[in-house]
Motif scaffolding. Structure first.
Motif, PDB file in Angstrom:
ATOM      1  N   HIS A   9      35.235  45.705  36.857  1.00 15.27           N
ATOM      2  CA  HIS A   9      34.272  46.659  37.383  1.00 15.27           C
ATOM      3  C   HIS A   9      33.952  47.745  36.350  1.00 15.27           C
ATOM      4  O   HIS A   9      32.789  48.138  36.143  1.00 15.27           O
ATOM      5  N   ARG A  62      34.653  42.949  44.633  1.00 14.26           N
ATOM      6  CA  ARG A  62      35.817  42.148  44.246  1.00 14.26           C
ATOM      7  C   ARG A  62      37.026  43.050  43.999  1.00 14.26           C
ATOM      8  O   ARG A  62      38.169  42.688  44.327  1.00 14.26           O
ATOM      9  N   MET A  63      36.792  44.188  43.418  1.00 13.33           N
ATOM     10  CA  MET A  63      37.895  45.122  43.175  1.00 13.33           C
ATOM     11  C   MET A  63      38.474  45.619  44.497  1.00 13.33           C
ATOM     12  O   MET A  63      39.708  45.725  44.657  1.00 13.33           O
ATOM     13  N   GLU A  83      42.920  43.482  37.324  1.00 16.13           N
ATOM     14  CA  GLU A  83      41.860  42.700  36.653  1.00 16.13           C
ATOM     15  C   GLU A  83      40.494  43.002  37.244  1.00 16.13           C
ATOM     16  O   GLU A  83      39.513  43.205  36.523  1.00 16.13           O
ATOM     17  N   ALA A  84      40.408  43.051  38.572  1.00 17.08           N
ATOM     18  CA  ALA A  84      39.132  43.339  39.227  1.00 17.08           C
ATOM     19  C   ALA A  84      38.656  44.738  38.889  1.00 17.08           C
ATOM     20  O   ALA A  84      37.456  44.995  38.697  1.00 17.08           O
ATOM     21  N   LYS A  85      39.625  45.669  38.812  1.00 20.19           N
ATOM     22  CA  LYS A  85      39.280  47.043  38.474  1.00 20.19           C
ATOM     23  C   LYS A  85      38.732  47.138  37.046  1.00 20.19           C
ATOM     24  O   LYS A  85      37.737  47.845  36.764  1.00 20.19           O
ATOM     25  N   TYR A  87      44.357  42.944  41.277  1.00 19.67           N
ATOM     26  CA  TYR A  87      43.612  44.178  41.520  1.00 19.67           C
ATOM     27  C   TYR A  87      43.285  44.884  40.194  1.00 19.67           C
ATOM     28  O   TYR A  87      42.174  45.400  40.001  1.00 19.67           O
ATOM     29  N   ALA A 106      40.495  42.854  46.066  1.00 19.94           N
ATOM     30  CA  ALA A 106      41.764  42.714  45.343  1.00 19.94           C
ATOM     31  C   ALA A 106      42.721  43.840  45.710  1.00 19.94           C
ATOM     32  O   ALA A 106      43.947  43.644  45.830  1.00 19.94           O
ATOM     33  N   ALA A 153      31.126  43.472  41.426  1.00 25.74           N
ATOM     34  CA  ALA A 153      32.437  43.748  40.831  1.00 25.74           C
ATOM     35  C   ALA A 153      33.204  44.778  41.650  1.00 25.74           C
ATOM     36  O   ALA A 153      34.451  44.699  41.798  1.00 25.74           O
TER      37      ALA A 153
END
Length: 450
Positions: free
Chosen positions: A196, A142-143, A191-193, A189, A146, A139
Motif C-alpha cells: 500500500h 488488502r492491507m 507485506e500488504a502494508k 499484514y 491482512a 491495496a
C-alpha cells in the motif's frame, strides 16, 4: 562649200563639245563635287562634346563560362534503382528527386522500430502518471484484510497459550500451530502494508529515468532507420541542370557510386586567365564587361568576385572569377558552361583623360584626326570645321581617349564627317552626349538642304 569641208568643221565642233564635258566632270571630281553637295547652305551634321573622365587602361583576356556550382551526386547506400525520372538537359529544383532505390526491407525494419518506440513511450507514460486511485484503494483493502487476519490469529494464539498454561487442555502442536499462524498473519499484514505504501508513493525516480533512457535509445534507432530510408531517395541539393547521367532503372548502385551530375547556371562565372602584371589592378566588386563571341559578340556586365592567389607556373597567369546573371528561357540558359568569354579588365591605374566618341575619329591612311566645329556651341548653330590631328589612347566602350589640339567641351562631328573639308561651313542639327543614343536615331545626311 564642199561636203568634205563641212564634215571637217562638224567633226571639230563635236570634239570640242566632248572636251568641255570631260573638263567639267574632272573639275567636279577634283572639288569633291562641293558645289553639288552644298549649293544652298551649310552641311547638316550631328556633333558630340569632348568630355573628361577617369578611366583605366583595359585589355581583353580570354576565359570561359563556368557554373557557380557543380556536383556529381552519388548514392549514400547500396540498392537497386527503381526510378530515374531525369535526363541530361533537364532542369531540376532544390530537393527534387534524381533517383529512387528499392526500400521494401528498410521500410519493414522502420515499421518494427516505430512500434517498439511506441511501446516504450507508453511504459514511460504509465510510470510518470503514478498509481491510479483504484489501485491505491485496492491495496488499502488488502492491507485491512491482512490486518484483520493478523488480529484474529494473534487473539487465537493468545487463547491457545492461556488454555495450555491453565489446564493443559491443548497439545503442544496446537500451541505451535497457533503461534505459527499468528506470525504468518503478521508477515502478510506487513507485506500488504508495504504494498500500500509503495502504491501511494508511486514509481521511483530511478525507474522513470531508466524508462526515459530506453525511449531515447529507441528514438535513435528510429531516426537512424528514417535517415537511411531517406538516403534511398537521391535528391539534388541545389537548383540547376542535369548534365550527365550515371545510372538507369534496374541498375545496382553501391554506396558512393555516382548517379547524376548537376550544374547551377542561374548565375555563372566567367573565369579568365590574367597576366601577373595586370592582376593587381583588379578589385572584388568591380564591374567589368564580358563579351561572348558565340552570342554574336553580345556583351554582359559582371562583377569581379575573386582572384585566385595561385598562378600557373608556366604561363604566369592567375584565374579571375567574374560573376554574371544568366538569362533562362524556354530553350534553357543563354550562357552555357564551356562558352568562350572575353573579359575586358583594367590593366593600369585610373587616370583622368579626354574622351571622344569613336565615330568622331576620321581615318586617313596612318593619320587619325577629327572635325572640330568652331564658333558653334549648341544645336541649330552654324560654324566652320577644322581638321585636327589626334593621337588615340585607351578605349572605354563607345569612347576613346584622344590626345592633341583638342580640349573638353569642344564639339566634334560624329555623323556627316565623311564628306567634310577643312573650313567647310556646317550646321549642328543635334548634340548628343551618348553616341549610342545617336546611333539608335535615324542618321542625318550631310547633304545640304536646298
Amino acid at each position: 562649200m564642199s561636203r568634205l569641208v563641212k564634215r571637217r568643221i562638224l567633226k571639230r565642233r563635236t570634239a570640242g563639245s566632248s572636251g568641255f564635258v570631260v573638263g567639267v566632270f574632272a573639275a567636279c571630281v577634283l572639288s569633291t563635287c562641293g558645289a553639288l553637295a552644298q549649293p544652298g547652305g551649310p552641311a547638316v551634321v550631328i556633333a558630340a562634346r569632348l568630355v573628361e573622365r577617369t578611366v583605366a587602361a583595359k585589355q581583353s583576356f580570354v576565359g570561359s563560362i563556368e557554373p557557380t556550382k557543380r556536383a556529381t551526386i552519388g548514392s549514400a547506400v547500396s540498392g537497386r534503382v527503381t526510378e530515374f525520372p531525369v535526363e541530361a538537359g533537364d532542369r531540376v529544383e532544390k530537393g527534387e528527386k534524381l533517383a529512387q532505390l528499392l526500400t521494401a526491407t528498410i521500410s519493414l525494419e522502420l515499421a518494427a522500430a516505430e512500434a517498439e518506440l511506441e511501446y516504450r513511450r507508453q511504459m514511460l507514460a504509465e510510470l510518470e502518471n503514478g498509481s491510479r486511485p483504484e489501485e491505491v484503494e485496492q491495496a488499502r483493502a488488502r492491507m485491512a484484510a491482512a490486518n484483520s487476519r493478523f488480529e484474529f490469529a494473534t487473539a487465537r494464539r493468545d487463547r491457545v497459550q492461556r488454555v495450555f498454561l491453565e489446564n493443559r487442555a491443548v497439545t503442544d502442536d496446537e500451541v505451535g500451530e497457533a503461534v505459527s499462524l499468528a506470525a504468518e498473519a503478521e508477515e502478510a499484514y506487513a507485506e500488504a502494508k508495504a504494498a500500500h505504501s509503495l502504491l501511494v508513493a508511486g514509481p521511483r525516480e530511478e525507474v522513470i529515468a531508466q524508462s526515459r533512457a530506453q525511449v531515447k535509445i529507441q528514438e535513435a534507432v528510429v531516426e537512424r532507420l528514417r535517415d537511411q530510408l531517406a538516403k534511398y531517395t537521391i535528391i539534388t541539393r541545389f537548383a540547376g541542370y542535369v548534365v550527365t547521367e550515371h545510372t538507369e532503372i534496374g541498375a545496382w548502385v553501391s554506396s558512393g557510386d555516382p548517379v547524376a551530375e548537376v550544374v547551377a547556371v542561374d548565375r555563372v562565372e566567367a573565369v579568365a586567365q590574367v597576366s601577373m602584371q595586370s592582376v593587381n589592378y583588379l578589385r572584388p566588386g568591380e564591374r567589368v564587361e564580358i563579351n561572348i563571341p558565340a552570342l554574336e559578340g553580345r556583351s554582359f556586365e559582371g562583377v569581379v568576385v575573386t582572384t585566385v592567389p595561385q598562378g600557373d607556373l608556366r604561363s604566369r597567369t592567375f584565374p579571375v572569377k567574374v560573376l554574371l546573371e544568366n538569362e533562362i528561357n524556354d530553350a534553357g540558359p543563354l550562357l552555357k558552361p564551356g562558352m568562350i568569354a572575353h573579359a575586358v579588365l583594367p590593366t593600369g591605374a585610373p587616370r583622368t583623360v579626354l574622351l571622344a566618341p569613336k565615330d568622331a575619329v576620321v581615318l586617313d591612311q596612318s593619320r587619325r584626326s577629327m572635325f572640330v566645329v568652331d564658333k558653334a556651341s549648341g544645336e541649330g548653330q552654324t560654324g566652320a570645321v577644322s581638321l585636327v590631328p589626334v593621337t588615340l589612347g585607351v578605349a572605354s566602350g563607345p569612347w576613346i581617349e584622344v590626345l592633341g589640339g583638342v580640349s573638353a567641351g569642344q564639339l566634334v562631328v560624329v555623323q556627316g564627317n565623311e564628306r567634310l573639308r577643312p573650313g567647310q561651313e556646317v550646321k549642328v542639327s543635334r548634340v548628343v552626349d551618348d553616341p549610342l543614343a545617336a546611333a539608335a536615331k535615324p542618321s542625318v545626311s550631310p547633304v545640304s538642304s536646298r
